[in-house]
Design a protein around this motif. Structure first.
Motif, PDB file in Angstrom:
ATOM      1  N   ARG A 342       0.850  -1.193   0.000  1.00  0.00           N
ATOM      2  CA  ARG A 342       0.000   0.000   0.000  1.00  0.00           C
ATOM      3  C   ARG A 342       0.886   1.244   0.000  1.00  0.00           C
ATOM      4  O   ARG A 342       2.017   1.201   0.488  1.00  0.00           O
ATOM      5  N   ARG A 343       0.348   2.329  -0.521  1.00  0.00           N
ATOM      6  CA  ARG A 343       1.092   3.588  -0.583  1.00  0.00           C
ATOM      7  C   ARG A 343       0.229   4.721  -0.046  1.00  0.00           C
ATOM      8  O   ARG A 343      -0.960   4.807  -0.339  1.00  0.00           O
ATOM      9  N   ILE A 344       0.875   5.582   0.749  1.00  0.00           N
ATOM     10  CA  ILE A 344       0.225   6.795   1.238  1.00  0.00           C
ATOM     11  C   ILE A 344       1.057   7.978   0.761  1.00  0.00           C
ATOM     12  O   ILE A 344       2.220   8.128   1.144  1.00  0.00           O
ATOM     13  N   GLY A 345       0.483   8.817  -0.065  1.00  0.00           N
ATOM     14  CA  GLY A 345       1.214   9.955  -0.600  1.00  0.00           C
ATOM     15  C   GLY A 345       2.193   9.539  -1.675  1.00  0.00           C
ATOM     16  O   GLY A 345       2.244   8.388  -2.119  1.00  0.00           O
ATOM     17  N   GLY A 346       3.012  10.491  -2.102  1.00  0.00           N
ATOM     18  CA  GLY A 346       3.984  10.194  -3.142  1.00  0.00           C
ATOM     19  C   GLY A 346       3.319   9.920  -4.475  1.00  0.00           C
ATOM     20  O   GLY A 346       2.163  10.283  -4.713  1.00  0.00           O
ATOM     21  N   ILE A 347       4.045   9.258  -5.358  1.00  0.00           N
ATOM     22  CA  ILE A 347       3.524   8.937  -6.684  1.00  0.00           C
ATOM     23  C   ILE A 347       3.386   7.428  -6.805  1.00  0.00           C
ATOM     24  O   ILE A 347       4.068   6.671  -6.107  1.00  0.00           O
ATOM     25  N   PRO A 348       2.506   6.948  -7.678  1.00  0.00           N
ATOM     26  CA  PRO A 348       2.305   5.499  -7.806  1.00  0.00           C
ATOM     27  C   PRO A 348       3.559   4.784  -8.308  1.00  0.00           C
ATOM     28  O   PRO A 348       4.387   5.357  -9.022  1.00  0.00           O
ATOM     29  N   LEU A 349       3.691   3.541  -7.917  1.00  0.00           N
ATOM     30  CA  LEU A 349       4.749   2.700  -8.468  1.00  0.00           C
ATOM     31  C   LEU A 349       4.455   2.421  -9.938  1.00  0.00           C
ATOM     32  O   LEU A 349       3.292   2.284 -10.333  1.00  0.00           O
ATOM     33  N   ASP A 350       5.499   2.339 -10.749  1.00  0.00           N
ATOM     34  CA  ASP A 350       5.276   1.999 -12.150  1.00  0.00           C
ATOM     35  C   ASP A 350       5.249   0.476 -12.316  1.00  0.00           C
ATOM     36  O   ASP A 350       5.408  -0.277 -11.351  1.00  0.00           O
ATOM     37  N   LYS A 351       5.054   0.012 -13.542  1.00  0.00           N
ATOM     38  CA  LYS A 351       4.891  -1.422 -13.789  1.00  0.00           C
ATOM     39  C   LYS A 351       6.144  -2.209 -13.420  1.00  0.00           C
ATOM     40  O   LYS A 351       6.055  -3.311 -12.868  1.00  0.00           O
ATOM     41  N   ILE A 352       7.307  -1.647 -13.720  1.00  0.00           N
ATOM     42  CA  ILE A 352       8.556  -2.349 -13.393  1.00  0.00           C
ATOM     43  C   ILE A 352       8.702  -2.494 -11.885  1.00  0.00           C
ATOM     44  O   ILE A 352       9.058  -3.562 -11.374  1.00  0.00           O
ATOM     45  N   GLU A 353       8.426  -1.427 -11.160  1.00  0.00           N
ATOM     46  CA  GLU A 353       8.555  -1.465  -9.701  1.00  0.00           C
ATOM     47  C   GLU A 353       7.564  -2.448  -9.086  1.00  0.00           C
ATOM     48  O   GLU A 353       7.909  -3.183  -8.155  1.00  0.00           O
ATOM     49  N   ARG A 354       6.343  -2.472  -9.597  1.00  0.00           N
ATOM     50  CA  ARG A 354       5.364  -3.431  -9.075  1.00  0.00           C
ATOM     51  C   ARG A 354       5.813  -4.868  -9.335  1.00  0.00           C
ATOM     52  O   ARG A 354       5.669  -5.739  -8.472  1.00  0.00           O
ATOM     53  N   PHE A 355       6.348  -5.106 -10.523  1.00  0.00           N
ATOM     54  CA  PHE A 355       6.808  -6.458 -10.847  1.00  0.00           C
ATOM     55  C   PHE A 355       7.938  -6.885  -9.914  1.00  0.00           C
ATOM     56  O   PHE A 355       7.931  -8.008  -9.384  1.00  0.00           O
ATOM     57  N   VAL A 356       8.902  -6.003  -9.689  1.00  0.00           N
ATOM     58  CA  VAL A 356      10.046  -6.351  -8.840  1.00  0.00           C
ATOM     59  C   VAL A 356       9.598  -6.558  -7.399  1.00  0.00           C
ATOM     60  O   VAL A 356      10.070  -7.479  -6.715  1.00  0.00           O
ATOM     61  N   VAL A 357       8.679  -5.724  -6.914  1.00  0.00           N
ATOM     62  CA  VAL A 357       8.159  -5.911  -5.555  1.00  0.00           C
ATOM     63  C   VAL A 357       7.474  -7.266  -5.440  1.00  0.00           C
ATOM     64  O   VAL A 357       7.661  -8.004  -4.463  1.00  0.00           O
ATOM     65  N   GLY A 358       6.679  -7.622  -6.446  1.00  0.00           N
ATOM     66  CA  GLY A 358       6.002  -8.917  -6.420  1.00  0.00           C
ATOM     67  C   GLY A 358       6.967 -10.087  -6.395  1.00  0.00           C
ATOM     68  O   GLY A 358       6.707 -11.106  -5.743  1.00  0.00           O
ATOM     69  N   GLN A 359       8.103  -9.940  -7.086  1.00  0.00           N
ATOM     70  CA  GLN A 359       9.099 -11.009  -7.091  1.00  0.00           C
ATOM     71  C   GLN A 359       9.955 -11.010  -5.831  1.00  0.00           C
ATOM     72  O   GLN A 359      10.547 -12.042  -5.491  1.00  0.00           O
ATOM     73  N   SER A 360      10.037  -9.885  -5.149  1.00  0.00           N
ATOM     74  CA  SER A 360      10.883  -9.786  -3.956  1.00  0.00           C
ATOM     75  C   SER A 360      10.270 -10.486  -2.756  1.00  0.00           C
ATOM     76  O   SER A 360      10.991 -10.886  -1.838  1.00  0.00           O
ATOM     77  N   PHE A 361       8.961 -10.624  -2.737  1.00  0.00           N
ATOM     78  CA  PHE A 361       8.280 -11.325  -1.646  1.00  0.00           C
ATOM     79  C   PHE A 361       7.933 -12.731  -2.125  1.00  0.00           C
ATOM     80  O   PHE A 361       7.161 -12.907  -3.062  1.00  0.00           O
ATOM     81  N   ARG A 362       8.525 -13.719  -1.462  1.00  0.00           N
ATOM     82  CA  ARG A 362       8.347 -15.117  -1.851  1.00  0.00           C
ATOM     83  C   ARG A 362       7.370 -15.782  -0.884  1.00  0.00           C
ATOM     84  O   ARG A 362       7.505 -15.652   0.336  1.00  0.00           O
ATOM     85  N   PHE A 363       6.397 -16.485  -1.427  1.00  0.00           N
ATOM     86  CA  PHE A 363       5.345 -17.080  -0.617  1.00  0.00           C
ATOM     87  C   PHE A 363       5.348 -18.599  -0.766  1.00  0.00           C
ATOM     88  O   PHE A 363       5.885 -19.151  -1.724  1.00  0.00           O
ATOM     89  N   LYS A 364       4.719 -19.243   0.190  1.00  0.00           N
ATOM     90  CA  LYS A 364       4.522 -20.690   0.128  1.00  0.00           C
ATOM     91  C   LYS A 364       3.167 -21.010   0.745  1.00  0.00           C
ATOM     92  O   LYS A 364       2.606 -20.216   1.510  1.00  0.00           O
ATOM     93  N   ALA A 365       2.651 -22.184   0.418  1.00  0.00           N
ATOM     94  CA  ALA A 365       1.355 -22.591   0.949  1.00  0.00           C
ATOM     95  C   ALA A 365       1.446 -22.802   2.459  1.00  0.00           C
ATOM     96  O   ALA A 365       2.459 -23.297   2.975  1.00  0.00           O
ATOM     97  N   LYS A 366       0.413 -22.424   3.150  1.00  0.00           N
ATOM     98  CA  LYS A 366       0.383 -22.585   4.597  1.00  0.00           C
ATOM     99  C   LYS A 366       0.245 -24.057   4.951  1.00  0.00           C
ATOM    100  O   LYS A 366      -0.554 -24.784   4.360  1.00  0.00           O
ATOM    101  N   LYS A 367       1.047 -24.501   5.915  1.00  0.00           N
ATOM    102  CA  LYS A 367       0.973 -25.897   6.342  1.00  0.00           C
ATOM    103  C   LYS A 367      -0.349 -26.155   7.056  1.00  0.00           C
ATOM    104  O   LYS A 367      -0.801 -25.327   7.844  1.00  0.00           O
ATOM    105  N   PRO A 368      -0.980 -27.305   6.779  1.00  0.00           N
ATOM    106  CA  PRO A 368      -2.254 -27.604   7.442  1.00  0.00           C
ATOM    107  C   PRO A 368      -2.069 -27.824   8.937  1.00  0.00           C
ATOM    108  O   PRO A 368      -1.008 -28.181   9.397  1.00  0.00           O
TER     109      PRO A 368
END
Length: 368
Positions: A342-368
């Protein structure tokens, strides 16, 4: 060795937070005398390295890498040293022998799998049917970890899949298509040796599994396994989880702010927050319910530095106190909306920045 190099690559090039924490935990455990004094036979350490955290896909991927290396190596030998290679090709009389030996390996591996699972189910039944049920769950975890039941089973199934495919000798046709049919003999021999070694390791692990299963009913051996499980599995996992949370929530914002020149008096950087304010910059509903597994810090720093420079170029953007809130958390699954930033103020992230942010956070399925 390969694991160490891959971990080093993630730390140096990507700034993997989990890898940094894992290395820090290992350094701490090496200096802890209580941990070091826990008995760890050589065979146990080797089996733990091979089977400790391996699943079916992990074993298949390892084999695929080894398969490609062997194939490329044989092709290189044929190209560089053609006089070393006997002219055999796909029409060699050895091909039926290779198929026969492979089928023998497959039968032996199938017998091993057939022996493994009944023993595991029998021991689990004995554990769960004890009158003292207070330690049932913990004892199941200890048995599961110390016997390498899952890893041995996954390795056996993976080898069975590999051998079942190899009976048809697909690599020979690939080599012939690429013009390296003369490498078939070398490839046959090396691959058979690799399969034999894998099978022997699986049988050694099966023997260890049987010994562990039969010894688990003895109180003295069970106490030793509990101690080893606590020292080598439970305590490292506990330290890793808590250190990850601390580094991510408390220290990461300060470290990034220092490296990218982020003025905390004018801006804010929040990790693991769920304030539900500001504009949604990045979300992925496909990740809903998954938990954060790792953070690649260096790409994330690049995005923040780049975005901050763009904010500085826009008149009044810095004065509006732009904030970035990264919502993923190691302790909780991602929200139903899959909101990552999320962003408060400033200017929006561009497409490249959004892509890199999405790749920077790595997820895995939650263990049952």
């Amino acid at each position: 060795m390969i694991g160490f190099l891959w971990e080093t690559f993630k730390i140096k090039c990507l700034g993997g937070l989990r890898e940094e924490v894992a290395r820090e935990v290992r350094r701490h455990l090496r200096t802890n005398s209580a941990i070091r004094n826990v008995p760890q036979p050589f065979g146990y350490r080797m089996l733990k390295r091979f089977y400790g955290k391996g699943g079916l896909l992990s074993f298949l991927l390892r084999y695929a890498g080894l398969y490609a290396i062997i194939m490329l190596g044989c092709a290189a030998i044929v190209s560089l040293f053609p006089n070393w290679v006997p002219k055999s090709g796909l029409n060699s009389d050895r091909l039926p022998d290779v198929q026969n030996v492979t089928s023998y390996f497959l039968a032996a591996q199938a017998v091993m799998i057939g022996l493994l699972f009944p023993v595991a189910l029998g021991v689990i039944s004995l554990i769960t049917q004890r009158e003292d049920a207070s330690s049932t769950v913990s004892d199941l975890q200890v048995y599961y970890s110390e016997s390498f039941a899952f890893g041995v089973g996954a390795s056996g199934i993976a080898l069975s899949i590999v051998l079942a495919i190899h009976v048809f000798w697909p690599a020979g046709y690939v080599l012939e298509y690429l013009g390296f049919s003369d490498a078939g003999t070398y490839f046959e021999v090396v691959l058979l040796i690799a399969h034999l070694l894998w099978l022997l390791v699986n049988f050694a692990a099966l023997w260890y599994f049987l010994v562990t299963s039969l010894s688990f009913m003895r109180p003295a051996q069970r106490a030793l396994m509990r101690r080893r499980y606590a020292a080598l599995t439970a305590i490292p996992d506990y330290l890793t989880v808590h250190l990850l949370n601390h580094r991510y929530i408390v220290r990461l914002a300060a470290e990034i702010a220092k490296k990218v020149g982020w003025d905390k008096a004018k801006t804010a950087l929040l990790f693991g927050g769920r304030l539900e304010r500001g504009e949604v910059e990045l979300n992925n509903k496909a990740l809903s319910g998954q938990v954060l597994s790792n953070v690649w810090q260096k790409p994330l720093m690049w995005v923040i530095r780049r975005w901050l420079k763009r904010c500085n170029k826009v008149e009044g953007a810095v004065g509006s106190q732009p904030d970035l809130d990264f919502c993923p958390d190691f302790r909780r699954p991602l929200s139903d909306d899959g909101i990552i930033c999320r962003r408060i103020g400033g200017i929006p992230l561009d497409k490249i920045e959004r892509f890199v942010v999405g790749q920077s956070f790595r997820f895995k399925a939650k263990k049952p």
